[in-house]
Write an enzyme that holds these catalytic residues in place. Structure first.
Site, short mmCIF file in Angstrom:
data_model
loop_
_atom_site.label_atom_id
_atom_site.label_comp_id
_atom_site.label_asym_id
_atom_site.label_seq_id
_atom_site.Cartn_x
_atom_site.Cartn_y
_atom_site.Cartn_z
N GLY A 103 0.83 -1.21 0.00
CA GLY A 103 0.00 0.00 0.00
C GLY A 103 0.86 1.26 0.00
N VAL A 159 -0.93 6.06 4.31
CA VAL A 159 -0.12 5.43 5.36
C VAL A 159 1.15 4.81 4.77
CG1 VAL A 159 -0.09 3.58 7.08
CG2 VAL A 159 -2.14 4.98 6.80
N SER A 209 -8.28 -0.49 12.30
CA SER A 209 -8.87 0.84 12.37
C SER A 209 -9.70 0.93 13.64
CB SER A 209 -9.77 1.02 11.14
OG SER A 209 -10.73 2.01 11.38
N SER A 210 -9.93 2.16 14.10
CA SER A 210 -10.72 2.33 15.34
C SER A 210 -12.19 1.95 15.12
CB SER A 210 -10.62 3.77 15.83
OG SER A 210 -11.07 4.65 14.84
N CYS A 211 -12.60 1.74 13.85
CA CYS A 211 -14.01 1.36 13.60
C CYS A 211 -14.29 -0.10 14.00
CB CYS A 211 -14.41 1.62 12.16
SG CYS A 211 -13.64 0.46 11.05
N TYR A 259 -16.52 -3.42 6.54
CA TYR A 259 -15.10 -3.04 6.64
C TYR A 259 -14.55 -3.42 8.02
CZ TYR A 259 -11.21 0.38 6.79
OH TYR A 259 -9.98 1.01 6.91
N LYS A 274 -11.54 -6.02 9.24
CA LYS A 274 -10.41 -5.58 10.08
C LYS A 274 -10.31 -6.43 11.35
CE LYS A 274 -8.65 -2.29 7.64
NZ LYS A 274 -7.32 -2.50 7.07
N THR A 306 -6.47 5.66 15.01
CA THR A 306 -7.64 6.55 14.98
C THR A 306 -7.71 7.21 13.59
OG1 THR A 306 -8.73 8.31 16.18
CG2 THR A 306 -6.37 8.58 15.84
N ASN A 307 -8.55 8.24 13.41
CA ASN A 307 -8.63 8.95 12.11
C ASN A 307 -7.27 9.56 11.77
OD1 ASN A 307 -11.59 8.78 11.93
ND2 ASN A 307 -11.51 10.10 13.72
N HIS A 364 -11.83 11.71 3.79
CA HIS A 364 -12.13 11.70 5.22
C HIS A 364 -12.34 13.14 5.70
CE1 HIS A 364 -10.06 7.62 5.06
NE2 HIS A 364 -11.31 7.39 5.42
N ARG A 389 -14.10 14.27 17.73
CA ARG A 389 -13.30 13.22 17.09
C ARG A 389 -11.82 13.45 17.38
NH1 ARG A 389 -17.63 11.45 16.87
NH2 ARG A 389 -18.84 10.67 15.10
N1 LIG Z 1 -6.87 6.91 6.52
C1 LIG Z 1 -7.33 6.73 7.73
O1 LIG Z 1 -7.91 7.64 8.36
C2 LIG Z 1 -7.14 5.40 8.43
C3 LIG Z 1 -7.57 5.30 9.76
C4 LIG Z 1 -7.41 4.10 10.43
C5 LIG Z 1 -6.83 3.02 9.76
N2 LIG Z 1 -6.42 3.14 8.48
C6 LIG Z 1 -5.83 1.93 7.83
O2 LIG Z 1 -4.56 2.22 7.31
C7 LIG Z 1 -4.35 1.42 6.13
C8 LIG Z 1 -3.95 2.33 4.97
O3 LIG Z 1 -4.99 3.30 4.76
P1 LIG Z 1 -4.73 4.59 3.86
O4 LIG Z 1 -5.53 5.69 4.45
O5 LIG Z 1 -3.29 4.77 3.60
O6 LIG Z 1 -5.48 4.15 2.53
P2 LIG Z 1 -5.18 4.61 1.02
O7 LIG Z 1 -4.52 5.93 1.02
O8 LIG Z 1 -6.45 4.42 0.29
O9 LIG Z 1 -4.12 3.52 0.54
C9 LIG Z 1 -4.48 2.18 0.33
C10 LIG Z 1 -3.38 1.50 -0.41
O10 LIG Z 1 -3.77 0.14 -0.64
C11 LIG Z 1 -3.46 -0.17 -1.98
N3 LIG Z 1 -4.32 -1.25 -2.47
C12 LIG Z 1 -5.66 -1.38 -2.36
N4 LIG Z 1 -6.06 -2.49 -2.97
C13 LIG Z 1 -4.97 -3.08 -3.51
C14 LIG Z 1 -4.73 -4.24 -4.27
N5 LIG Z 1 -5.74 -5.06 -4.64
N6 LIG Z 1 -3.47 -4.53 -4.64
C15 LIG Z 1 -2.44 -3.73 -4.30
N7 LIG Z 1 -2.59 -2.60 -3.57
C16 LIG Z 1 -3.84 -2.29 -3.19
C17 LIG Z 1 -3.72 1.12 -2.73
O11 LIG Z 1 -3.12 1.07 -3.99
P3 LIG Z 1 -3.66 2.02 -5.21
O12 LIG Z 1 -2.97 3.32 -4.98
O13 LIG Z 1 -3.22 1.32 -6.44
O14 LIG Z 1 -5.15 2.08 -5.05
C18 LIG Z 1 -3.06 2.12 -1.77
O15 LIG Z 1 -1.66 2.11 -1.96
C19 LIG Z 1 -5.67 0.68 5.88
O16 LIG Z 1 -5.57 -0.63 6.40
C20 LIG Z 1 -6.68 1.45 6.69
O17 LIG Z 1 -7.72 0.64 7.14
C21 LIG Z 1 -6.56 4.30 7.79
#
Ligand SMILES: NC(=O)c1ccc[n+]([C@@H]2O[C@H](COP(=O)([O-])OP(=O)(O)OC[C@H]3O[C@@H](n4cnc5c(N)ncnc54)[C@H](OP(=O)(O)O)[C@@H]3O)[C@@H](O)[C@H]2O)c1
Length: 322
Positions: free
Chosen positions: A19, A24, A116-118, A145, A149, A173-174, A188, A218
């Site tokens: 990712g 992240v 995630s906090s959800c 979702y 998780k 968290t967020n 978000h 939040r």
């Molecule tokens: N953002 C928040 O507020 C938040 C809060 C709590 C937890 N989290 C957790 O943190 C983690 C990362 O979140 P994020 O906010 O960084 O999300 P993001 O910006 O949407 O990034 C998700 C990443 O996953 C990759 N991905 C998705 N499906 C894929 C696939 N089939 N094959 C290869 N790569 C794939 C995406 O690649 P592409 O660029 O090609 O789509 C992207 O690099 C997640 O597990 C999320 O649940 C996030």
């Protein structure tokens, strides 16, 4: 003491970040580089589609990384979570299962799974302790979702229990920060407010509209702080816990947050609260005392984090608006 201050990682060990193009994942690459890890790989989706179990298996067996950090997931706002319910559970279960199965087959010794906090029940006491997991119903809008998780953190936990491997989960968290998604519908809270504030200012409007009373509270964590928490867990073996919350432990009202963003972006109009729109859970803040007791604490203040994020929004040539 439940932490061993002995790095299971050497600076030249192979670190596999999934990712890496995301909010992240890109922060993780920055953090591991800054900590002088010399052997980091972060394949794009084009190089490695995590939905393809054969590809994932041969990639991980071939690379044999010392640690995998899974920051890849199907992520979205309330709307997307509620509408694409089947996709959220199917894709997230598939991505994480493919990774866990391949990691086990390759005997990868360390794994960090990001939840995630959800995952916590809708009506939890606040602040939310790790112990509240699976004590009552989830928030219905993002239940698919959250279930994926929860399955992920339970898979990591049970791999550790059955095989003794160092598989650990963090529940952030967020998040917000450089690399955020500023899409008008899929973003978000913070990137959404920044984008709308920018549009309001550019349109010359003197009124900024906020859904609900603006009184719900939040918590927000700057993404580089989450990356530093992952680095902390990667370098220090935590034996007593299977997963930990990551946040600041501090929350604020959404209305107050909007006003801070308005001030930083130079908005000098008024704020209008649309109280006909639903407010959601009145308060959501994580209890972060366990990770703090181990020695990790968030460092970036909300003010500094917002300044960096707004600056990124204004100056970045290629903003993510997917
Ligand atoms: N953002 C928040 O507020 C938040 C809060 C709590 C937890 N989290 C957790 O943190 C983690 C990362 O979140 P994020 O906010 O960084 O999300 P993001 O910006 O949407 O990034 C998700 C990443 O996953 C990759 N991905 C998705 N499906 C894929 C696939 N089939 N094959 C290869 N790569 C794939 C995406 O690649 P592409 O660029 O090609 O789509 C992207 O690099 C997640 O597990 C999320 O649940 C996030």
């Amino acid at each position: 003491m439940d932490i061993k201050f002995m790095s299971p990682l050497n600076k030249n060990d192979l670190v596999l970040i999934l990712g890496g193009s995301g909010l992240v994942g890109s922060a993780l690459v920055r953090a591991f580089k800054a900590a002088h890890y010399t052997n980091i790989i972060a394949p794009s989706r084009r190089e490695l589609d995590l939905l393809n179990s054969n590809e994932v298996s041969s990639y991980i067996i071939g690379k044999a990384p010392k640690i995998i950090i899974d920051a890849a997931a199907k992520v979205g706002g309330i709307h997307a979570n509620n509408v694409y319910r089947a996709d959220f559970i199917l894709e997230n279960l598939a991505i994480q299962n493919n990774l866990f199965k391949a990691a086990l087959a390759a005997k990868v010794p360390n794994f960090i799974f990001l939840g995630s906090s959800c995952i916590y029940p809708k009506h939890c006491p606040q602040p939310i302790l790790e112990e509240y997991l699976l004590t009552s119903e989830l928030e219905p809008t993002n239940e698919p979702y959250a279930i994926a998780k929860i399955a992920g953190l339970k898979t990591a936990e049970n791999i550790k229990r059955q095989y003794g491997l160092n598989y650990f989960s963090l529940m952030p968290t967020n998040l917000y920060g450089v690399g955020d998604n500023f899409h008008p519908e899929n973003s978000h809270v913070i990137p959404g407010l920044i984008r709308r504030m920018d549009e309001t200012i550019k349109a010359g409007s003197k009124i900024f509209k906020i859904w609900g009373t603006g009184r719900v509270k939040r918590e927000f964590l700057y993404v580089d702080d989450l990356a530093s928490a992952c680095l902390f867990i990667a370098e220090n073996k935590v034996d007593e816990h299977f997963f930990l919350n990551v946040g600041t432990g501090e929350d604020l009202e959404i209305g107050e947050l909007a006003k801070k963003i308005g001030e930083l972006m130079g908005f000098n109009g008024t704020y209008e609260f649309d109280t006909t729109k639903p407010d959601g859970t009145p308060r959501k803040v994580l209890d972060v005392s366990k990770i703090q007791k181990l020695g990790w604490k968030a460092k970036v203040s909300l003010h500094d984090g917002l300044v960096k994020t707004i600056d990124h929004f204004k100056t970045s040539a290629k903003l993510r608006v997917c």
